[in-house]
Design a protein around this motif. Structure first.
Motif, PDB file in Angstrom:
ATOM      1  N   ASP A 141       0.735  -1.817 -11.279  1.00 32.76           N
ATOM      2  CA  ASP A 141      -0.200  -2.233 -10.241  1.00 32.76           C
ATOM      3  C   ASP A 141      -0.193  -1.291  -9.047  1.00 32.76           C
ATOM      4  O   ASP A 141       0.590  -0.346  -8.965  1.00 32.76           O
ATOM      5  N   ALA A 142      -1.061  -1.608  -8.108  1.00 30.34           N
ATOM      6  CA  ALA A 142      -0.996  -1.085  -6.748  1.00 30.34           C
ATOM      7  C   ALA A 142      -0.666  -2.293  -5.877  1.00 30.34           C
ATOM      8  O   ALA A 142      -1.529  -3.119  -5.589  1.00 30.34           O
ATOM      9  N   LEU A 143       0.601  -2.419  -5.516  1.00 30.13           N
ATOM     10  CA  LEU A 143       1.090  -3.621  -4.846  1.00 30.13           C
ATOM     11  C   LEU A 143       1.105  -3.403  -3.335  1.00 30.13           C
ATOM     12  O   LEU A 143       1.870  -2.562  -2.838  1.00 30.13           O
ATOM     13  N   PRO A 144       0.275  -4.126  -2.565  1.00 25.94           N
ATOM     14  CA  PRO A 144       0.333  -3.990  -1.107  1.00 25.94           C
ATOM     15  C   PRO A 144       1.581  -4.662  -0.556  1.00 25.94           C
ATOM     16  O   PRO A 144       1.900  -5.799  -0.922  1.00 25.94           O
ATOM     17  N   VAL A 145       2.286  -3.954   0.303  1.00 31.36           N
ATOM     18  CA  VAL A 145       3.506  -4.477   0.915  1.00 31.36           C
ATOM     19  C   VAL A 145       3.355  -4.361   2.427  1.00 31.36           C
ATOM     20  O   VAL A 145       3.170  -3.258   2.951  1.00 31.36           O
ATOM     21  N   ARG A 146       3.419  -5.487   3.115  1.00 27.63           N
ATOM     22  CA  ARG A 146       3.259  -5.482   4.570  1.00 27.63           C
ATOM     23  C   ARG A 146       4.621  -5.161   5.222  1.00 27.63           C
ATOM     24  O   ARG A 146       5.254  -6.011   5.849  1.00 27.63           O
ATOM     25  N   ALA A 147       5.029  -3.909   5.012  1.00 28.49           N
ATOM     26  CA  ALA A 147       6.293  -3.426   5.568  1.00 28.49           C
ATOM     27  C   ALA A 147       6.206  -1.909   5.669  1.00 28.49           C
ATOM     28  O   ALA A 147       5.455  -1.258   4.926  1.00 28.49           O
ATOM     29  N   CYS A 227       8.293   9.969  -0.677  1.00 27.17           N
ATOM     30  CA  CYS A 227       7.547   8.796  -1.145  1.00 27.17           C
ATOM     31  C   CYS A 227       7.668   8.490  -2.629  1.00 27.17           C
ATOM     32  O   CYS A 227       6.870   7.705  -3.148  1.00 27.17           O
ATOM     33  N   ILE A 228       8.635   9.064  -3.333  1.00 26.79           N
ATOM     34  CA  ILE A 228       8.696   8.886  -4.784  1.00 26.79           C
ATOM     35  C   ILE A 228      10.085   8.384  -5.178  1.00 26.79           C
ATOM     36  O   ILE A 228      11.097   8.974  -4.781  1.00 26.79           O
ATOM     37  N   ALA A 229      10.125   7.332  -5.964  1.00 26.68           N
ATOM     38  CA  ALA A 229      11.387   6.831  -6.501  1.00 26.68           C
ATOM     39  C   ALA A 229      11.258   6.683  -8.010  1.00 26.68           C
ATOM     40  O   ALA A 229      10.276   6.122  -8.498  1.00 26.68           O
ATOM     41  N   VAL A 230      12.229   7.193  -8.727  1.00 28.90           N
ATOM     42  CA  VAL A 230      12.286   7.040 -10.178  1.00 28.90           C
ATOM     43  C   VAL A 230      13.638   6.439 -10.520  1.00 28.90           C
ATOM     44  O   VAL A 230      14.676   7.030 -10.223  1.00 28.90           O
ATOM     45  N   CYS A 256       8.924   4.030 -12.281  1.00 26.63           N
ATOM     46  CA  CYS A 256       8.426   5.006 -11.302  1.00 26.63           C
ATOM     47  C   CYS A 256       7.676   4.279 -10.192  1.00 26.63           C
ATOM     48  O   CYS A 256       6.779   3.471 -10.464  1.00 26.63           O
ATOM     49  N   HIS A 257       8.044   4.594  -8.969  1.00 23.34           N
ATOM     50  CA  HIS A 257       7.428   3.979  -7.797  1.00 23.34           C
ATOM     51  C   HIS A 257       6.847   5.082  -6.917  1.00 23.34           C
ATOM     52  O   HIS A 257       7.589   5.948  -6.437  1.00 23.34           O
ATOM     53  N   PHE A 258       5.542   5.054  -6.722  1.00 27.01           N
ATOM     54  CA  PHE A 258       4.855   6.036  -5.896  1.00 27.01           C
ATOM     55  C   PHE A 258       4.310   5.308  -4.663  1.00 27.01           C
ATOM     56  O   PHE A 258       3.402   4.472  -4.774  1.00 27.01           O
ATOM     57  N   ILE A 259       4.861   5.620  -3.497  1.00 25.71           N
ATOM     58  CA  ILE A 259       4.584   4.839  -2.289  1.00 25.71           C
ATOM     59  C   ILE A 259       3.577   5.569  -1.403  1.00 25.71           C
ATOM     60  O   ILE A 259       3.762   6.743  -1.070  1.00 25.71           O
ATOM     61  N   THR A 260       2.538   4.858  -1.002  1.00 23.36           N
ATOM     62  CA  THR A 260       1.577   5.368  -0.032  1.00 23.36           C
ATOM     63  C   THR A 260       1.849   4.737   1.328  1.00 23.36           C
ATOM     64  O   THR A 260       1.636   3.529   1.496  1.00 23.36           O
ATOM     65  N   PRO A 261       2.335   5.503   2.300  1.00 19.55           N
ATOM     66  CA  PRO A 261       2.469   4.944   3.655  1.00 19.55           C
ATOM     67  C   PRO A 261       1.073   4.749   4.254  1.00 19.55           C
ATOM     68  O   PRO A 261       0.292   5.697   4.357  1.00 19.55           O
ATOM     69  N   ILE A 262       0.749   3.534   4.620  1.00 21.83           N
ATOM     70  CA  ILE A 262      -0.553   3.249   5.221  1.00 21.83           C
ATOM     71  C   ILE A 262      -0.468   3.385   6.730  1.00 21.83           C
ATOM     72  O   ILE A 262      -1.238   4.115   7.352  1.00 21.83           O
ATOM     73  N   ASP A 263       0.475   2.680   7.318  1.00 21.50           N
ATOM     74  CA  ASP A 263       0.749   2.796   8.753  1.00 21.50           C
ATOM     75  C   ASP A 263       2.193   2.368   8.958  1.00 21.50           C
ATOM     76  O   ASP A 263       2.956   2.253   7.990  1.00 21.50           O
ATOM     77  N   GLN A 264       2.580   2.130  10.195  1.00 20.09           N
ATOM     78  CA  GLN A 264       3.968   1.800  10.472  1.00 20.09           C
ATOM     79  C   GLN A 264       4.364   0.394  10.016  1.00 20.09           C
ATOM     80  O   GLN A 264       5.549   0.047  10.028  1.00 20.09           O
ATOM     81  N   HIS A 265       3.388  -0.395   9.585  1.00 19.36           N
ATOM     82  CA  HIS A 265       3.668  -1.780   9.212  1.00 19.36           C
ATOM     83  C   HIS A 265       3.230  -2.132   7.786  1.00 19.36           C
ATOM     84  O   HIS A 265       3.334  -3.292   7.392  1.00 19.36           O
ATOM     85  N   SER A 266       2.753  -1.157   7.026  1.00 17.51           N
ATOM     86  CA  SER A 266       2.280  -1.483   5.683  1.00 17.51           C
ATOM     87  C   SER A 266       2.285  -0.248   4.787  1.00 17.51           C
ATOM     88  O   SER A 266       2.185   0.892   5.260  1.00 17.51           O
ATOM     89  N   CYS A 267       2.372  -0.503   3.492  1.00 16.68           N
ATOM     90  CA  CYS A 267       2.351   0.568   2.506  1.00 16.68           C
ATOM     91  C   CYS A 267       1.800   0.019   1.197  1.00 16.68           C
ATOM     92  O   CYS A 267       1.595  -1.189   1.047  1.00 16.68           O
ATOM     93  N   MET A 268       1.553   0.917   0.263  1.00 18.81           N
ATOM     94  CA  MET A 268       1.092   0.536  -1.069  1.00 18.81           C
ATOM     95  C   MET A 268       2.096   1.061  -2.084  1.00 18.81           C
ATOM     96  O   MET A 268       2.469   2.234  -2.047  1.00 18.81           O
TER      97      MET A 268
END
Length: 340
Positions: A141-147, A227-230, A256-268
């Protein structure tokens, strides 16, 4: 640019499956992008703002490979240059938006947010097992995380939380004190632990028949800043030599986790799983459901942490020995941000 981010790096933008011939929007490092696929299949990413009256270009339409602003009709090509303006024989030379380099790897579209001259597509992350015929891929998925994305990065450098957070998916009881090792390798942190002579974890059940025997289980967390964790994890029957390197008869997975920083309070959090067995629709769907449950367990904790961090008071963090990998990871990101 925000000095908290490392701009000169490839960041996951979206699943390739989600980018087509329609305009879509993504937010990366607090910058809004309009994204689309060109007629020849490439992915273009532009700053999502028209320099005329600052209307979002994503409210416009795609005309060939140019984005036409939905407010006054200015059109911008894939380089960000204005190529047409209503009522003008020649487009205004100063009308331009930023264009971001993109690349594709492992089913993801990646974007370079820093100096375009430093964007090398050959440096986009790729795990060799993704193309290995001995492995199969379960796309997630593309999981939104409010962190904040570094809070998620902490989690992905930390095997010790598994026994407390993932009791029904990734953990087995009675292993809280298992030793954790860690080291820095350039811009990567590796954290690992072995669990010797224990039961199979729930997420592995049904994937391989060990005849009810206990297994030796490994977890290697490879965090490639920023931004990458395996996570290489697997199991082999106890006593068959897995800790010494013999993994001929085992279950092995790469989460495999590919993280998109959205802002200081959220990421994908984009995730997929690569396993050393043939694809099977029923098994794959069961595995996808188990991992989805596990990652939502992390999401619940991380979002609660972020809510506490956002409260108007000072928090004094207490570091433990188990935080060594996270501290290393954050130091690397700080170094990359300062250099960028």
């Amino acid at each position: 640019m925000n000095p908290a981010y490392a701009y000169n790096a490839w960041y996951p933008l979206a699943w390739a499956r989600d980018i087509g011939r329609q305009l879509s929007t993504r937010r990366v490092l607090e910058e809004d992008l309009v994204v689309f696929r060109t007629e020849d299949g490439r992915v273009a990413a532009l700053e999502d703002v028209c320099p005329h009256r600052l209307a979002p270009l994503s409210l416009g339409t795609l005309q060939g490979d140019a984005v036409q602003c939905g407010y006054h009709g200015l059109a911008f090509d894939c380089s960000g240059q204005c190529v047409a303006a209503p009522g003008m024989a020649r487009a205004p030379g100063g009308a331009q938006v930023r264009s971001y380099p993109t690349a594709q790897s492992m089913g993801m579209v990646w974007v370079w947010m820093g100096d375009p001259a430093r964007a090398d597509p050959a440096q986009v992350f790729h795990l060799p097992e993704y193309d290995d015929p001995g492995y199969s891929v379960v796309e997630g998925d593309a999981l939104p995380v409010r962190a904040n994305y570094l809070s998620l990065a902490d989690n992905l450098c930390d095997p010790t939380h598994v026994v407390y957070v993932h009791k029904t998916t990734l953990a087995s009881a009675g292993r809280e004190e298992t030793r954790v090792m860690h080291e820095r390798q350039g811009n990567k942190v590796v954290t690992w632990r072995w669990v010797i002579d224990g039961p199979l974890i729930p997420v592995f059940e049904g994937l391989k028949d060990f005849g009810g025997a206990n297994v030796d289980r490994w977890h290697y967390y490879h965090y490639h800043a920023p931004c990458i964790a395996v996570i290489d994890f697997g199991s082999a029957k106890t006593g068959t030599g897995a800790p010494e390197g013999n993994r001929d008869d085992c279950i092995q997975m790469y989460a495999c986790h590919f993280i998109t920083p959205i802002d200081q309070h959220s990421c994908m959090q984009h995730w997929l799983c690569i396993r050393n067995s043939p694809a099977d629709p029923q098994v794959d769907e069961r595995l996808r459901a188990s991992l989805r449950l596990a990652f939502n367990e992390d999401k619940r904790v991380l979002e609660a942490i972020q809510r506490n961090e956002d409260k108007p008071r000072e928090w004094k963090r207490v570091n433990l020995a188990l935080d060594a990998s996270s501290i290393k990871m954050r130091r690397i990101v700080e170094e990359m941000a300062a250099a960028g």
